[in-house]
Scaffold this motif. Structure first.
Motif, PDB file in Angstrom:
ATOM      1  N   GLU A 278       0.839  -1.201   0.000  1.00  0.00           N
ATOM      2  CA  GLU A 278       0.000   0.000   0.000  1.00  0.00           C
ATOM      3  C   GLU A 278       0.876   1.253   0.000  1.00  0.00           C
ATOM      4  OE1 GLU A 278      -2.128  -0.746   3.596  1.00  0.00           O
ATOM      5  OE2 GLU A 278      -3.827  -1.657   2.541  1.00  0.00           O
ATOM      6  N   TYR A 280       0.530   5.579   0.657  1.00  0.00           N
ATOM      7  CA  TYR A 280      -0.271   6.736   1.076  1.00  0.00           C
ATOM      8  C   TYR A 280       0.555   7.989   0.840  1.00  0.00           C
ATOM      9  CZ  TYR A 280      -3.102   3.162   3.354  1.00  0.00           C
ATOM     10  OH  TYR A 280      -3.876   2.055   3.599  1.00  0.00           O
ATOM     11  N   LYS A 281      -0.132   9.081   0.499  1.00  0.00           N
ATOM     12  CA  LYS A 281       0.568  10.296   0.086  1.00  0.00           C
ATOM     13  C   LYS A 281       0.169  11.505   0.921  1.00  0.00           C
ATOM     14  CE  LYS A 281       1.275   9.240  -4.845  1.00  0.00           C
ATOM     15  NZ  LYS A 281       2.717   9.529  -4.919  1.00  0.00           N
ATOM     16  N   ASP A 282       1.154  12.365   1.109  1.00  0.00           N
ATOM     17  CA  ASP A 282       0.929  13.742   1.553  1.00  0.00           C
ATOM     18  C   ASP A 282       1.357  14.651   0.410  1.00  0.00           C
ATOM     19  OD1 ASP A 282      -0.045  13.171   4.013  1.00  0.00           O
ATOM     20  OD2 ASP A 282       1.821  13.546   5.111  1.00  0.00           O
ATOM     21  N   LYS A 295      -3.415  17.359  -0.113  1.00  0.00           N
ATOM     22  CA  LYS A 295      -3.886  16.032   0.267  1.00  0.00           C
ATOM     23  C   LYS A 295      -3.070  15.581   1.463  1.00  0.00           C
ATOM     24  CE  LYS A 295      -4.377  11.275  -1.400  1.00  0.00           C
ATOM     25  NZ  LYS A 295      -4.140  10.338  -2.522  1.00  0.00           N
ATOM     26  N   LYS A 296      -3.755  15.071   2.473  1.00  0.00           N
ATOM     27  CA  LYS A 296      -3.049  14.659   3.687  1.00  0.00           C
ATOM     28  C   LYS A 296      -3.487  13.260   4.091  1.00  0.00           C
ATOM     29  CE  LYS A 296      -1.991  16.078   8.425  1.00  0.00           C
ATOM     30  NZ  LYS A 296      -0.542  15.919   8.229  1.00  0.00           N
ATOM     31  N   CYS A 297      -2.504  12.429   4.395  1.00  0.00           N
ATOM     32  CA  CYS A 297      -2.790  11.071   4.858  1.00  0.00           C
ATOM     33  C   CYS A 297      -3.245  11.132   6.315  1.00  0.00           C
ATOM     34  CB  CYS A 297      -1.541  10.199   4.717  1.00  0.00           C
ATOM     35  SG  CYS A 297      -1.736   8.546   5.393  1.00  0.00           S
ATOM     36  N   ASP A 298      -4.410  10.569   6.600  1.00  0.00           N
ATOM     37  CA  ASP A 298      -4.960  10.629   7.958  1.00  0.00           C
ATOM     38  C   ASP A 298      -4.722   9.343   8.741  1.00  0.00           C
ATOM     39  OD1 ASP A 298      -6.554   9.050   6.443  1.00  0.00           O
ATOM     40  OD2 ASP A 298      -8.455  10.013   6.968  1.00  0.00           O
ATOM     41  N   LYS A 299      -3.861   8.474   8.222  1.00  0.00           N
ATOM     42  CA  LYS A 299      -3.575   7.220   8.910  1.00  0.00           C
ATOM     43  C   LYS A 299      -2.207   7.290   9.570  1.00  0.00           C
ATOM     44  CE  LYS A 299      -6.432   4.155   6.093  1.00  0.00           C
ATOM     45  NZ  LYS A 299      -6.478   2.862   5.363  1.00  0.00           N
ATOM     46  N   LYS A 306       9.507   6.153   4.288  1.00  0.00           N
ATOM     47  CA  LYS A 306       9.059   7.486   3.885  1.00  0.00           C
ATOM     48  C   LYS A 306       9.986   8.006   2.789  1.00  0.00           C
ATOM     49  CE  LYS A 306       8.471  12.180   5.715  1.00  0.00           C
ATOM     50  NZ  LYS A 306       8.569  13.026   6.926  1.00  0.00           N
ATOM     51  N   ASP A 318       5.611  10.085   0.119  1.00  0.00           N
ATOM     52  CA  ASP A 318       5.016   8.752  -0.005  1.00  0.00           C
ATOM     53  C   ASP A 318       5.315   7.947   1.252  1.00  0.00           C
ATOM     54  OD1 ASP A 318       4.146   9.366  -2.546  1.00  0.00           O
ATOM     55  OD2 ASP A 318       5.927   8.536  -3.521  1.00  0.00           O
ATOM     56  N   TYR A 319       4.275   7.306   1.792  1.00  0.00           N
ATOM     57  CA  TYR A 319       4.417   6.443   2.962  1.00  0.00           C
ATOM     58  C   TYR A 319       4.137   5.001   2.536  1.00  0.00           C
ATOM     59  CZ  TYR A 319       4.016  10.827   5.557  1.00  0.00           C
ATOM     60  OH  TYR A 319       4.207  12.101   6.030  1.00  0.00           O
TER      61      TYR A 319
END
Length: 387
Positions: A278, A280-282, A295-299, A306, A318-319
């Motif tokens: 998976e 996730y992006k900021d 856009k902010k990842c809330d997880k 990173k 990118d996470y």
């Protein structure tokens, strides 16, 4: 077309014969009836008071059965000619035969094409580079074999790439195999760059074991098998013997085995952290030290990788979440993969003329399912340098 095929089958079956047994009262009657209907019977033999045997054509068998049934008798096939057996199989499985013929025709047609390109190269030239060159010349999977001139292809590859010394192209089956030998420049002679007239000996630029030494001017101070340290003299600036010695500017090369060590820790048992797949992006814009998020990842993640990618205005982060998984791969495979990875990193930092000739691998258990891997790479290279 169907009528012609049916007629062909009928003509073929006329060559077949069946031996039949007929059982009814007054069996002689059936012979007369069959002759009156134009059906030829052969080898008529009376077996008992109600039984006779005879030979009829395969195509007349249905009519014989019909006549026997009208006379309230019984008929039985007691023997078939080999041709009839074969013809019946063909008749019952005609579609299979047609399918087999079509399949063979398709395979034969497809075998006239090249469906793959395999490149065999040496150490430094990338197969992708050669394959890209071949594609640019119009040779791609799916081309007919008769459109591939291997002699012309060999010359075109040599002209297209200056690093190629020799090419051999052959079509084997449906695969075009291209073997490439690339050019490797010989070691540069050390010593001929001196211009101030001062005699400077040639020394070792690193520790190593001498494999071979070549002098075009001067005298070798070491020989094969000698171990030298950095700064030791390899080629002296004198030539001749005893009172006939003269000073010259030394030139030559010294190929030696040098040693480069790499180490790494490997998890070989227990659990290890692996990416889940998976992402996730900021995405944000930074203005006067303040981040404005698009856009902010809330997880939140306990373990993750990173990667930050800064552009002119927008920054992307990118996470990659990671989780613990049990190691299922064998210890030997993990060690071999890590050794290959270390060898690749060494290969990237040495010159093209240098060659890795051996690897000395040592491992030590450091607990918690981990080992420390020490790999000493033996590299043959020119260690000659002007003092």
């Amino acid at each position: 077309m169907r009528r012609e095929i049916r007629k062909m089958k009928t003509d073929l079956m006329n060559y077949g014969r069946l031996d039949v047994r007929v059982m009814l009262f007054n069996p002689e009657r059936i012979v007369n009836i069959l002759w009156n209907k134009g059906i030829v019977v052969e080898n008529v033999k009376r077996r008992d008071i109600i039984t006779i045997t005879m030979t009829v054509k395969y195509n007349d068998y249905d009519e014989v059965c019909k006549v026997v049934k009208e006379l309230k008798g019984q008929v039985e096939v007691i023997n078939r000619s080999p041709f009839v057996v074969w013809a019946m199989k063909i008749k019952n499985r005609f579609s299979y035969v047609i399918g087999a013929v079509v399949f063979i025709c398709i395979i034969y047609f497809l075998s006239g094409f090249v469906w793959g390109v395999k490149v065999e190269d040496n150490k430094f030239l990338s197969p992708y580079e050669i394959r890209k060159c071949i594609y640019s010349l119009g040779i791609k999977p799916g081309i007919r074999k008769n459109k591939v001139n291997v002699t012309t292809l060999e010359k075109d590859i040599e002209r297209a790439n200056d690093n190629v010394m020799w090419v051999k192209a052959r079509i084997e089956g449906s695969v075009l195999k291209v073997t490439v030998k690339e050019k490797v420049n010989p070691p540069k002679l050390t010593g001929n760059e001196n211009t101030d007239g001062t005699i400077h000996p040639i020394v070792a630029k690193m520790d190593g074991e001498i494999v071979k030494i070549y002098c075009s001017a001067g005298s070798a101070a070491v020989q094969r098998g000698d171990f030298v340290k950095k700064g030791d003299v390899l080629i002296e600036g004198v030539q001749g013997k005893d009172e006939y010695q003269v000073e010259v500017q030394p030139e030559g090369t010294a190929i030696a085995k040098t040693f480069e060590e790499k180490s790494a820790e490997i998890q070989v048992s227990g659990n290890e952290l692996k990416r889940t797949g998976e992402v996730y992006k900021d995405i944000y814009v930074e203005i006067m030290g303040r981040k404005i998020y698009i856009k902010k990842c809330d997880k939140t993640f306990k373990d993750y990788d990173k990667i930050e990618n800064k552009r002119k205005l927008i920054t992307e982060v990118d996470y990659y979440p990671k989780k613990e998984v049990e190691i299922s791969e064998s210890k030997d495979n993990l060690i071999n993969k890590k050794v290959d990875e270390l060898e690749k990193s060494v290969q990237e930092n040495i010159e093209r003329s240098d060659k890795i000739v051996d690897k000395i691998i040592n491992q030590k258990d450091i607990g918690s399912g981990k080992i420390r891997l020490n790999v000493v790479f033996v590299i043959e290279r020119n260690i000659a340098v002007k003092e």
